[in-house]
Design a protein around this motif. Sequence first.
Motif, short mmCIF file in Angstrom:
data_model
loop_
_atom_site.label_atom_id
_atom_site.label_comp_id
_atom_site.label_asym_id
_atom_site.label_seq_id
_atom_site.Cartn_x
_atom_site.Cartn_y
_atom_site.Cartn_z
N ALA A 177 0.83 -1.21 0.00
CA ALA A 177 0.00 0.00 0.00
C ALA A 177 0.87 1.26 0.00
N THR A 178 1.86 1.29 0.88
CA THR A 178 2.74 2.48 0.94
C THR A 178 3.56 2.58 -0.33
N ALA A 179 4.01 1.45 -0.84
CA ALA A 179 4.78 1.46 -2.08
C ALA A 179 3.94 2.04 -3.22
N GLN A 180 2.66 1.67 -3.28
CA GLN A 180 1.78 2.16 -4.34
C GLN A 180 1.56 3.66 -4.22
N GLN A 181 1.52 4.17 -2.98
CA GLN A 181 1.36 5.61 -2.79
C GLN A 181 2.52 6.37 -3.43
N TYR A 182 3.72 5.88 -3.23
CA TYR A 182 4.88 6.56 -3.81
C TYR A 182 4.93 6.37 -5.32
N ILE A 183 4.44 5.26 -5.80
CA ILE A 183 4.38 5.05 -7.25
C ILE A 183 3.41 6.04 -7.88
N ASN A 198 4.19 -1.75 -16.58
CA ASN A 198 3.48 -2.71 -15.73
C ASN A 198 3.22 -2.16 -14.33
N GLY A 199 3.56 -0.89 -14.09
CA GLY A 199 3.29 -0.26 -12.81
C GLY A 199 4.40 -0.38 -11.79
N GLU A 200 5.49 -1.05 -12.14
CA GLU A 200 6.62 -1.17 -11.22
C GLU A 200 7.54 0.04 -11.36
N VAL A 201 8.26 0.33 -10.27
CA VAL A 201 9.18 1.45 -10.29
C VAL A 201 10.43 1.08 -11.08
N ASN A 202 10.90 2.04 -11.88
CA ASN A 202 12.10 1.82 -12.69
C ASN A 202 13.29 2.42 -11.93
N LEU A 203 13.83 1.63 -11.01
CA LEU A 203 14.90 2.13 -10.16
C LEU A 203 16.16 2.43 -10.95
#
Length: 347
Positions: free
Chosen positions: A238-244, A258-263
């Motif tokens: 949930a917190t990860a999605q907020q930052y995304i 795909n909604g993942e972060v591109n670090l």
Amino acid sequence: MSLPRYKVTMLALTVGLATAFVGCSSNPKKDVVDTGPKSNEQTYFNNAMKSLDKGQYGDAAKALEAMDTYFPTGQYAQQAQLELLYTKFKQKDYEGTIALADRFIRLNPQHPNLDYAYYVRGVANMEQNYDSLLRYTSLKQAHRDLGYLKVAYQNFVDLIRRYPSSQYSVDAAQRMKFIGQELAESEMNAARFNIQRKAYLAAVERSQWVVEHYPQTPQVPEALATMAYGYNKLGDKATAQQYIEVLKLNYPNLVKSNGEVNLRAARKEASWWNRATLGILGRGDKADVSKDANMSNEENAETSANTEQKSSLLNKMTFGLLDRPNREVSAEPARADESLYDSQRNK
């Protein structure tokens, strides 16, 4: 039985050296006797100003230190102390500069040029962080100990808080901006290391510090991406999605389809060839932060554009020691409001 010739020679040399040492120790140097001032205060001050105008900082320091010793309460005592601040800085005696600034601040709390002492103290601490061989290379200063930079930052905070209208406050604010970027980069460097060793909570905490304390720095996008990545690895979806979602609104290129972060994109990582050669080869074009706090915004933009060019092969192979662009920290404070002293210097 006689000794071999080489042993006789060694014995003679040993005896000779022992005799020489004994002779030296029995004839100690005479103590230097201070005979007092060799001229009046006005002459010392005039000589110091002439030496400063010619760039003869050693001679200027001697005259000013003599004034400080022989005329501590004289007509030019405070002026001489401020000039000595500048002289010590030009001699790259940063520890001496800081000590003199601290003393001047402590002894002259109501002096009209006290802001200058605060300013030079900060610049001297800033210079101490770069006063080594690494300042002449292209290696990142933010990956070293930044203790002096933190002290310099607080020095500039004190200056602006006490003297918001000072002529030095604008330059101090620019230096604080640069120091903030260095401190943010240091935090993110630690966060990257924590990600590599899978210490995701530590990486999140480092990144959060950057977002909260250095919100105007270029490291913020990477910090947000690292927080999203770290929380995801910790299982806090949930917190990860907020930052995304924050990244989608502000830095959409850092979120994959795909909604993942591109670090990787957030870090602007170099190629494997760059990492394999410890950063010498395979480095992409990255503009360095302008380190000249005295430049205008237009000049900073022009300098940044110029530094975006790739370094030459000679520069890369020598770790930035040769054929390097001019991008050193500007740290040349002018002498303290010389207009206040012109009439007295010309006497």
